[in-house]
Design a protein around this motif. Structure first.
Motif, PDB file in Angstrom:
ATOM      1  N   LYS A   1      13.293 -15.039   2.440  1.00  0.00           N
ATOM      2  CA  LYS A   1      13.116 -16.121   3.406  1.00  0.00           C
ATOM      3  C   LYS A   1      14.077 -15.879   4.561  1.00  0.00           C
ATOM      4  CE  LYS A   1      11.482 -19.593   0.234  1.00  0.00           C
ATOM      5  NZ  LYS A   1      11.707 -20.872  -0.411  1.00  0.00           N
ATOM      6  N   GLY A   2      13.578 -15.983   5.789  1.00  0.00           N
ATOM      7  CA  GLY A   2      14.418 -15.816   6.971  1.00  0.00           C
ATOM      8  C   GLY A   2      14.899 -14.388   7.176  1.00  0.00           C
ATOM      9  N   ALA A   3      14.158 -13.419   6.658  1.00  0.00           N
ATOM     10  CA  ALA A   3      14.562 -12.016   6.777  1.00  0.00           C
ATOM     11  C   ALA A   3      14.445 -11.542   8.221  1.00  0.00           C
ATOM     12  CB  ALA A   3      13.694 -11.140   5.883  1.00  0.00           C
ATOM     13  N   GLU A   4      15.305 -10.575   8.599  1.00  0.00           N
ATOM     14  CA  GLU A   4      15.241  -9.979   9.939  1.00  0.00           C
ATOM     15  C   GLU A   4      13.956  -9.176  10.093  1.00  0.00           C
ATOM     16  OE1 GLU A   4      18.719  -7.746  11.104  1.00  0.00           O
ATOM     17  OE2 GLU A   4      19.982  -9.082   9.938  1.00  0.00           O
ATOM     18  N   VAL A   5      13.514  -8.559   8.990  1.00  0.00           N
ATOM     19  CA  VAL A   5      12.318  -7.726   8.998  1.00  0.00           C
ATOM     20  C   VAL A   5      11.299  -8.372   8.062  1.00  0.00           C
ATOM     21  CG1 VAL A   5      11.407  -5.438   8.494  1.00  0.00           C
ATOM     22  CG2 VAL A   5      13.726  -5.673   9.397  1.00  0.00           C
ATOM     23  N   ASN A   6      10.129  -8.749   8.586  1.00  0.00           N
ATOM     24  CA  ASN A   6       9.107  -9.395   7.757  1.00  0.00           C
ATOM     25  C   ASN A   6       8.274  -8.388   6.980  1.00  0.00           C
ATOM     26  OD1 ASN A   6       9.811 -11.987   8.559  1.00  0.00           O
ATOM     27  ND2 ASN A   6       8.562 -11.843  10.388  1.00  0.00           N
ATOM     28  N   ASN A   7       7.945  -7.288   7.616  1.00  0.00           N
ATOM     29  CA  ASN A   7       7.211  -6.223   6.934  1.00  0.00           C
ATOM     30  C   ASN A   7       7.456  -4.919   7.677  1.00  0.00           C
ATOM     31  OD1 ASN A   7       5.403  -6.421   9.179  1.00  0.00           O
ATOM     32  ND2 ASN A   7       4.261  -7.980   8.087  1.00  0.00           N
ATOM     33  N   ALA A   8       7.205  -3.825   6.977  1.00  0.00           N
ATOM     34  CA  ALA A   8       7.496  -2.528   7.584  1.00  0.00           C
ATOM     35  C   ALA A   8       6.721  -1.423   6.891  1.00  0.00           C
ATOM     36  CB  ALA A   8       8.992  -2.230   7.476  1.00  0.00           C
ATOM     37  N   TYR A   9       6.459  -0.379   7.663  1.00  0.00           N
ATOM     38  CA  TYR A   9       5.991   0.879   7.093  1.00  0.00           C
ATOM     39  C   TYR A   9       7.237   1.692   6.799  1.00  0.00           C
ATOM     40  CZ  TYR A   9       1.221  -0.186   8.455  1.00  0.00           C
ATOM     41  OH  TYR A   9      -0.011  -0.774   8.567  1.00  0.00           O
ATOM     42  N   VAL A  10       7.442   2.017   5.546  1.00  0.00           N
ATOM     43  CA  VAL A  10       8.636   2.733   5.120  1.00  0.00           C
ATOM     44  C   VAL A  10       8.223   4.123   4.662  1.00  0.00           C
ATOM     45  CG1 VAL A  10      10.545   2.769   3.481  1.00  0.00           C
ATOM     46  CG2 VAL A  10       9.773   0.592   4.445  1.00  0.00           C
ATOM     47  N   ASN A  11       8.805   5.126   5.295  1.00  0.00           N
ATOM     48  CA  ASN A  11       8.492   6.512   4.954  1.00  0.00           C
ATOM     49  C   ASN A  11       9.476   7.041   3.926  1.00  0.00           C
ATOM     50  OD1 ASN A  11       6.412   6.601   6.959  1.00  0.00           O
ATOM     51  ND2 ASN A  11       8.029   6.755   8.477  1.00  0.00           N
ATOM     52  N   ILE A  12       8.936   7.663   2.904  1.00  0.00           N
ATOM     53  CA  ILE A  12       9.743   8.281   1.859  1.00  0.00           C
ATOM     54  C   ILE A  12       9.524   9.777   1.946  1.00  0.00           C
ATOM     55  CG2 ILE A  12      10.068   8.509  -0.626  1.00  0.00           C
ATOM     56  CD1 ILE A  12       8.988   5.720  -0.945  1.00  0.00           C
ATOM     57  N   ASN A  13      10.615  10.540   1.952  1.00  0.00           N
ATOM     58  CA  ASN A  13      10.508  11.994   1.967  1.00  0.00           C
ATOM     59  C   ASN A  13      11.490  12.585   0.965  1.00  0.00           C
ATOM     60  OD1 ASN A  13      13.048  12.037   3.260  1.00  0.00           O
ATOM     61  ND2 ASN A  13      12.067  11.814   5.249  1.00  0.00           N
ATOM     62  N   THR A  14      11.694  13.888   1.014  1.00  0.00           N
ATOM     63  CA  THR A  14      12.566  14.553   0.036  1.00  0.00           C
ATOM     64  C   THR A  14      14.025  14.128   0.174  1.00  0.00           C
ATOM     65  OG1 THR A  14      12.728  16.442   1.535  1.00  0.00           O
ATOM     66  CG2 THR A  14      11.083  16.576  -0.219  1.00  0.00           C
ATOM     67  N   ASN A  15      14.409  13.533   1.308  1.00  0.00           N
ATOM     68  CA  ASN A  15      15.789  13.064   1.494  1.00  0.00           C
ATOM     69  C   ASN A  15      16.019  11.654   0.947  1.00  0.00           C
ATOM     70  OD1 ASN A  15      16.510  15.433   2.860  1.00  0.00           O
ATOM     71  ND2 ASN A  15      15.726  14.610   4.779  1.00  0.00           N
ATOM     72  N   THR A  16      14.953  10.952   0.597  1.00  0.00           N
ATOM     73  CA  THR A  16      15.064   9.576   0.115  1.00  0.00           C
ATOM     74  C   THR A  16      15.492   9.563  -1.348  1.00  0.00           C
ATOM     75  OG1 THR A  16      13.273   8.928   1.602  1.00  0.00           O
ATOM     76  CG2 THR A  16      13.844   7.385  -0.156  1.00  0.00           C
ATOM     77  N   VAL A  17      16.483   8.747  -1.642  1.00  0.00           N
ATOM     78  CA  VAL A  17      16.928   8.559  -3.028  1.00  0.00           C
ATOM     79  C   VAL A  17      16.133   7.396  -3.602  1.00  0.00           C
ATOM     80  CG1 VAL A  17      18.874   7.974  -4.517  1.00  0.00           C
ATOM     81  CG2 VAL A  17      19.237   9.405  -2.496  1.00  0.00           C
ATOM     82  N   ILE A  18      15.443   7.637  -4.718  1.00  0.00           N
ATOM     83  CA  ILE A  18      14.659   6.597  -5.383  1.00  0.00           C
ATOM     84  C   ILE A  18      15.346   6.276  -6.705  1.00  0.00           C
ATOM     85  CG2 ILE A  18      12.412   5.941  -6.318  1.00  0.00           C
ATOM     86  CD1 ILE A  18      11.176   8.064  -4.420  1.00  0.00           C
ATOM     87  N   MET A  19      15.627   4.981  -6.911  1.00  0.00           N
ATOM     88  CA  MET A  19      16.316   4.544  -8.128  1.00  0.00           C
ATOM     89  C   MET A  19      15.475   3.492  -8.841  1.00  0.00           C
ATOM     90  SD  MET A  19      19.174   6.266  -7.960  1.00  0.00           S
ATOM     91  CE  MET A  19      20.302   5.505  -9.102  1.00  0.00           C
TER      92      MET A  19
ATOM     93  N   SER B   1       0.851  -1.202   0.000  1.00  0.00           N
ATOM     94  CA  SER B   1       0.000   0.000   0.000  1.00  0.00           C
ATOM     95  C   SER B   1       0.882   1.245   0.000  1.00  0.00           C
ATOM     96  CB  SER B   1      -0.936   0.024   1.212  1.00  0.00           C
ATOM     97  OG  SER B   1      -0.197   0.182   2.405  1.00  0.00           O
ATOM     98  N   ILE B   2       0.319   2.325  -0.538  1.00  0.00           N
ATOM     99  CA  ILE B   2       1.004   3.624  -0.576  1.00  0.00           C
ATOM    100  C   ILE B   2       0.038   4.671  -0.044  1.00  0.00           C
ATOM    101  CG2 ILE B   2       2.132   5.360  -2.021  1.00  0.00           C
ATOM    102  CD1 ILE B   2       2.677   3.122  -4.067  1.00  0.00           C
ATOM    103  N   ASN B   3       0.475   5.405   0.978  1.00  0.00           N
ATOM    104  CA  ASN B   3      -0.350   6.473   1.553  1.00  0.00           C
ATOM    105  C   ASN B   3       0.417   7.777   1.532  1.00  0.00           C
ATOM    106  OD1 ASN B   3      -2.603   4.810   2.363  1.00  0.00           O
ATOM    107  ND2 ASN B   3      -1.234   3.977   3.917  1.00  0.00           N
ATOM    108  N   LYS B   4      -0.246   8.839   1.090  1.00  0.00           N
ATOM    109  CA  LYS B   4       0.380  10.158   1.092  1.00  0.00           C
ATOM    110  C   LYS B   4       0.142  10.780   2.467  1.00  0.00           C
ATOM    111  CE  LYS B   4       0.788  14.353  -1.591  1.00  0.00           C
ATOM    112  NZ  LYS B   4       0.411  15.048  -2.829  1.00  0.00           N
TER     113      LYS B   4
ATOM    114  N   TYR C   1       5.487  10.142   1.928  1.00  0.00           N
ATOM    115  CA  TYR C   1       4.629   9.001   1.632  1.00  0.00           C
ATOM    116  C   TYR C   1       4.995   7.866   2.570  1.00  0.00           C
ATOM    117  CZ  TYR C   1       3.374  11.275  -2.757  1.00  0.00           C
ATOM    118  OH  TYR C   1       2.905  12.160  -3.689  1.00  0.00           O
ATOM    119  N   SER C   2       4.017   7.030   2.874  1.00  0.00           N
ATOM    120  CA  SER C   2       4.257   5.845   3.693  1.00  0.00           C
ATOM    121  C   SER C   2       3.905   4.621   2.862  1.00  0.00           C
ATOM    122  CB  SER C   2       3.407   5.888   4.955  1.00  0.00           C
ATOM    123  OG  SER C   2       3.607   4.706   5.712  1.00  0.00           O
TER     124      SER C   2
END
Length: 183
Positions: free
Chosen positions: A120-138, A102-105, A111-112
């Motif tokens: 498989k076997g990840a340390e983090v199963n799921n997360a709310y990830v916040n994106i702001n003007t400092n986030t680099v998107i590639m 999901s994407i929420n503004k 954005y969240s």
């Protein structure tokens, strides 16, 4: 000063030092064996994943427990400082690979994303990830925009510090790679 007064001061000092050393070595033994300390108090809990600082009679113990995976234990005098380098996430480590669910503004620049791990076997199963003007998107090794991220999109997320201990994790993204699958 009278000789008796000097003797009392010296005796008291030696007793305090012996008690301090005894408490230190007992607490060191407890913490090295995975038990809680008994002769010092928790004076600080850091927002790095749960590192704790304990202060005792003339000594300090820092038990690192960082989201970056550091579980070191440091011993020293009251002058021992928390080492921020031990809490830093590796610059090039992908902290979460997954699908955007999901994407929420949140506001004009934030954005969240709710991301479900595909590892498989990840340390983090799921997360709310916040994106702001400092986030680099590639995307495809080129700079991209938030519009290039969609629901069911595969992403690789590089976390930014500090990280909350909530579940699911709520974290700011330092960098996000949009991964396109080869068809």
């Amino acid at each position: 000063m009278k000789r008796e007064t000097v003797r009392k001061i010296l005796t008291t000092t030696i007793i305090i030092l012996l008690v301090g050393f005894t408490f230190f070595f007992m607490d060191m033994n407890f913490i090295m064996n995975g038990k809680e300390v008994r002769f010092c108090i928790n004076t600080n809990t850091y927002q790095d994943g749960g590192s704790k600082e304990y202060t005792g009679l003339g000594y300090k113990i820092i038990k690192y427990n960082t989201i970056a995976g550091n579980t070191d234990i440091s011993f020293g005098t009251w002058f021992l400082k928390y080492d921020t380098n031990k809490a830093k996430l590796p610059e090039n480590k992908i902290n979460l690979k997954g699908k955007v669910k999901s994407i929420n503004k949140i506001d004009e620049n934030t954005y969240s994303l709710f991301i479900d791990s595909t590892q498989k076997g990840a340390e983090v199963n799921n997360a709310y990830v916040n994106i702001n003007t400092n986030t680099v998107i590639m995307k495809n090794k080129l700079k991209a925009q938030i519009e290039d991220i969609g629901v069911d999109c595969d992403v690789e997320v590089y976390f930014s510090y500090p990280i909350s201990k909530a579940y699911p994790l709520n974290v700011n993204a330092r960098k996000i790679n949009v991964v396109e699958k080869i068809r």
